[in-house]
Enzyme design. Sequence first.
Site, PDB file in Angstrom:
ATOM      1  N   ASP A 129      77.600  39.799  62.990  1.00 18.84           N
ATOM      2  CA  ASP A 129      78.959  38.816  63.360  1.00 18.84           C
ATOM      3  C   ASP A 129      79.623  39.296  64.608  1.00 18.84           C
ATOM      4  O   ASP A 129      80.597  38.979  64.657  1.00 18.84           O
ATOM      5  CB  ASP A 129      79.784  38.331  62.155  1.00 18.84           C
ATOM      6  CG  ASP A 129      78.830  37.837  60.892  1.00 18.84           C
ATOM      7  OD1 ASP A 129      77.827  37.248  61.261  1.00 18.84           O
ATOM      8  OD2 ASP A 129      79.197  38.062  59.977  1.00 18.84           O
ATOM      9  N   GLU A 130      79.056  40.247  65.345  1.00 21.00           N
ATOM     10  CA  GLU A 130      79.725  40.738  66.439  1.00 21.00           C
ATOM     11  C   GLU A 130      80.153  39.897  67.683  1.00 21.00           C
ATOM     12  O   GLU A 130      80.688  40.184  68.566  1.00 21.00           O
ATOM     13  CB  GLU A 130      78.959  42.087  66.871  1.00 21.00           C
ATOM     14  CG  GLU A 130      78.794  43.111  66.169  1.00 21.00           C
ATOM     15  CD  GLU A 130      77.451  42.902  65.237  1.00 21.00           C
ATOM     16  OE1 GLU A 130      76.820  41.910  65.126  1.00 21.00           O
ATOM     17  OE2 GLU A 130      76.887  43.845  64.363  1.00 21.00           O
ATOM     18  N   LYS A 145      77.266  38.145  68.939  1.00 25.69           N
ATOM     19  CA  LYS A 145      75.748  38.317  69.561  1.00 25.69           C
ATOM     20  C   LYS A 145      75.410  37.079  70.234  1.00 25.69           C
ATOM     21  O   LYS A 145      75.017  37.103  71.340  1.00 25.69           O
ATOM     22  CB  LYS A 145      74.647  38.872  68.741  1.00 25.69           C
ATOM     23  CG  LYS A 145      74.914  40.183  68.091  1.00 25.69           C
ATOM     24  CD  LYS A 145      74.029  40.541  67.159  1.00 25.69           C
ATOM     25  CE  LYS A 145      73.837  39.711  65.706  1.00 25.69           C
ATOM     26  NZ  LYS A 145      75.239  39.934  64.942  1.00 25.69           N
ATOM     27  N   HIS A 201      74.670  32.731  64.371  1.00 25.76           N
ATOM     28  CA  HIS A 201      74.888  32.931  65.680  1.00 25.76           C
ATOM     29  C   HIS A 201      75.629  31.904  66.434  1.00 25.76           C
ATOM     30  O   HIS A 201      75.190  30.933  66.584  1.00 25.76           O
ATOM     31  CB  HIS A 201      73.684  33.418  66.516  1.00 25.76           C
ATOM     32  CG  HIS A 201      73.234  34.787  66.243  1.00 25.76           C
ATOM     33  ND1 HIS A 201      71.887  35.145  66.856  1.00 25.76           N
ATOM     34  CD2 HIS A 201      73.239  35.613  64.984  1.00 25.76           C
ATOM     35  CE1 HIS A 201      71.522  36.321  65.860  1.00 25.76           C
ATOM     36  NE2 HIS A 201      72.425  36.462  65.035  1.00 25.76           N
ATOM     37  N   GLY A 261      80.094  31.015  54.889  1.00 26.07           N
ATOM     38  CA  GLY A 261      81.536  30.538  54.785  1.00 26.07           C
ATOM     39  C   GLY A 261      82.399  31.668  54.212  1.00 26.07           C
ATOM     40  O   GLY A 261      83.342  31.622  53.966  1.00 26.07           O
TER      41      GLY A 261
HETATM   42  P1  GDP Z   1      77.047  36.812  65.915  1.00 29.15           P
HETATM   43  O1  GDP Z   1      76.299  36.654  64.199  1.00 29.15           O
HETATM   44  O2  GDP Z   1      76.899  38.011  66.340  1.00 29.15           O
HETATM   45  O3  GDP Z   1      76.326  35.879  66.635  1.00 29.15           O
HETATM   46  O4  GDP Z   1      78.445  36.364  65.395  1.00 29.15           O
HETATM   47  P2  GDP Z   1      79.154  34.998  64.461  1.00 29.15           P
HETATM   48  O5  GDP Z   1      78.739  33.942  65.349  1.00 29.15           O
HETATM   49  O6  GDP Z   1      78.428  35.107  63.348  1.00 29.15           O
HETATM   50  O7  GDP Z   1      80.572  35.382  64.678  1.00 29.15           O
HETATM   51  C1  GDP Z   1      81.390  35.575  65.823  1.00 29.15           C
HETATM   52  C2  GDP Z   1      82.345  34.808  65.803  1.00 29.15           C
HETATM   53  O8  GDP Z   1      83.466  35.033  66.787  1.00 29.15           O
HETATM   54  C3  GDP Z   1      82.051  33.318  66.059  1.00 29.15           C
HETATM   55  O9  GDP Z   1      82.913  32.350  65.493  1.00 29.15           O
HETATM   56  C4  GDP Z   1      82.212  33.254  67.551  1.00 29.15           C
HETATM   57  O10 GDP Z   1      82.624  32.049  68.118  1.00 29.15           O
HETATM   58  C5  GDP Z   1      83.574  33.950  67.861  1.00 29.15           C
HETATM   59  N1  GDP Z   1      83.672  34.793  69.205  1.00 29.15           N
HETATM   60  C6  GDP Z   1      82.703  35.537  69.953  1.00 29.15           C
HETATM   61  N2  GDP Z   1      83.192  36.162  70.695  1.00 29.15           N
HETATM   62  C7  GDP Z   1      84.677  35.799  70.826  1.00 29.15           C
HETATM   63  C8  GDP Z   1      85.607  36.198  71.516  1.00 29.15           C
HETATM   64  O11 GDP Z   1      85.500  37.049  72.438  1.00 29.15           O
HETATM   65  N3  GDP Z   1      87.060  35.721  71.469  1.00 29.15           N
HETATM   66  C9  GDP Z   1      87.094  34.858  70.216  1.00 29.15           C
HETATM   67  N4  GDP Z   1      88.332  34.465  69.664  1.00 29.15           N
HETATM   68  N5  GDP Z   1      85.960  34.692  69.465  1.00 29.15           N
HETATM   69  C10 GDP Z   1      84.727  34.900  69.575  1.00 29.15           C
HETATM   70  P1  IMO Z   2      74.239  37.741  62.050  1.00 31.65           P
HETATM   71  O1  IMO Z   2      72.851  37.870  62.894  1.00 31.65           O
HETATM   72  C1  IMO Z   2      76.698  39.256  58.628  1.00 31.65           C
HETATM   73  C2  IMO Z   2      74.293  41.084  55.162  1.00 31.65           C
HETATM   74  C3  IMO Z   2      74.895  40.082  53.949  1.00 31.65           C
HETATM   75  C4  IMO Z   2      74.636  40.904  52.798  1.00 31.65           C
HETATM   76  C5  IMO Z   2      73.341  41.799  53.365  1.00 31.65           C
HETATM   77  C6  IMO Z   2      72.009  41.393  52.884  1.00 31.65           C
HETATM   78  O2  IMO Z   2      74.933  36.578  61.928  1.00 31.65           O
HETATM   79  O3  IMO Z   2      75.120  39.038  62.405  1.00 31.65           O
HETATM   80  P2  IMO Z   2      70.574  39.547  53.094  1.00 31.65           P
HETATM   81  O4  IMO Z   2      70.700  37.964  52.911  1.00 31.65           O
HETATM   82  O5  IMO Z   2      70.236  39.545  54.372  1.00 31.65           O
HETATM   83  O6  IMO Z   2      69.469  40.010  52.075  1.00 31.65           O
HETATM   84  O7  IMO Z   2      71.762  40.046  52.791  1.00 31.65           O
HETATM   85  O8  IMO Z   2      73.274  41.880  54.737  1.00 31.65           O
HETATM   86  N1  IMO Z   2      73.921  40.067  56.438  1.00 31.65           N
HETATM   87  C7  IMO Z   2      74.703  39.690  57.181  1.00 31.65           C
HETATM   88  N2  IMO Z   2      76.126  39.969  57.458  1.00 31.65           N
HETATM   89  N3  IMO Z   2      75.929  38.719  59.750  1.00 31.65           N
HETATM   90  C8  IMO Z   2      74.513  38.689  59.335  1.00 31.65           C
HETATM   91  O9  IMO Z   2      73.891  38.387  60.598  1.00 31.65           O
HETATM   92  C9  IMO Z   2      74.013  39.114  58.412  1.00 31.65           C
HETATM   93  N4  IMO Z   2      72.657  39.166  57.834  1.00 31.65           N
HETATM   94  C10 IMO Z   2      72.587  39.698  56.737  1.00 31.65           C
HETATM   95  O10 IMO Z   2      75.964  39.774  53.909  1.00 31.65           O
HETATM   96  O11 IMO Z   2      75.930  41.656  52.762  1.00 31.65           O
HETATM   97 MG    MG Z   3      76.761  35.600  62.484  1.00 29.82          MG
END
Ligand code: GDP
Ligand code: IMO
Ligand code: MG
Length: 423
Positions: free
Chosen positions: A13-14, A16, A41, A301
Amino acid sequence: MGATIIIGAQWGDEGKGKVIDYLSKKASIVIRFHGGNNAGHTIVNLHGKFAMHLIPSGIFNENSIAVIGNGVVLDLEVLVSEIEMIEKTGLKFSKRLYISPRCNIIFPYHKILEKIYEEAKGKNKTWTTGRGISPAYADKVSYNGIRLFDLLNKKVFKEKLETQLNIKNKIIKTFGEKPLEIKDIYTKQLKLLEKIKPYIKEPFEILNIDLMSNKEILLEGAHGVFLDNDWGTYPFVTASGVLSGNATIGAGIAPKYIKKIVGISKAYTTRVGHGPFPSELFEKEAERLRQLGNEFGSTTGRPRRCGWFDAELIRFAAKINGFSDLAITKMDILDSFDKIKICTHYLLDGSKVKYEDISTEMLFKVKPIYKTLTGWKSKTNGIRRYDDLPKEAKNYLKEIEKLIGVKISYISTGPETENIIEI
Ligand code: GDP
Ligand code: IMO
Ligand code: MG
């Protein structure tokens, strides 16, 4: 030109999805190489806001091909609903989506087995996403998996499914769950297959043609380094290989084509699920970051655990992946902080320890040592030029560069794809 790998440098959840959507504008192919719909993502672009679980963001760019590589495990129901979601945007992609026939399938019994394992482990459970990911990968490596190739041959599929249900139903019944009927699974999977059939095409040739003609290929990593099955905080990890070393295998390209490896990190740290998190904040401090950053999982969520930036982790991530560049996301979330901390290293029983030298049990016990920096207390949201960043924000980024030893090439200042600084 060549291939760029995007790797989450923390626990997922960085941001990406956002960075990949930005980079995919120049890419001829964007390919997911591992994981499944445990990934979420988020992309906020001209077409709307999307939480993508399987299809890479290249799908939004009419000049790119989106590939689901052989390393991915597929829940066909999720895939079909994602395809339908993209169809609703009006984007044309009939020739731009490739799904490797080598992808292994997630079946309903994988989700039931995951539930059984998690419940049996009680308080030591991993808090998985419940998507059937680890039982599907376990079947893959123990030669019990069923691939798209198998589904394309009804006789082979039926035979393999019968064998698997014979094994799985015995376990399922032992744990008091309802056994599954072959008819239901067989019929439903074949119906779903019809929808994705036009996209099941081996991507090996198009990838290699583009690589040899020096086109830009993006390899989209999921999850994060510390969820890697080998080098993460095992057993609080995911089932696939997350690192740059895994990318070429899951995509089907030779390592010689990799020219850039970008590590993505938030300007702070989050984690979903159980496991050690040395720089974690609690109560009010954690709640502040969670609310400001809207730190709730894009897949489940669930509230994300929140803490300060951990340089010890990212230093390790940079080395094991060979990061050439760093992208720092969510800078804007720190806009209101008076003081911002960075964990510089860990102490265990008074001595400095490195991530790679200690076990997960030891990582639970380390004491994070912090450096405190002055916050910038002004709005960075939407800034697109490095020079426009406040002095303190630049200092914060320079401190990160110094601690990690990798240049920061991208700074994200908002969820929208265009809100990014490229240095
Ligand atoms: P991913 O799994 O690495 O693609 O990340 P996620 O989508 O799960 O979570 C990142 C969250 O941060 C999402 O809600 C994005 O819309 C949000 N996001 C990404 N980059 C930024 C940023 O620079 N600022 C803010 N405020 N939100 C961001
Ligand atoms: P993205 O690509 C955050 C975590 C789960 C759990 C562990 C194992 O959005 O960054 P799993 O269902 O993979 O066997 O669960 O890994 N986990 C993530 N946490 N973002 C993800 O993907 C994750 N994919 C797996 O929360 O702790
Ligand atoms: Mg994510």
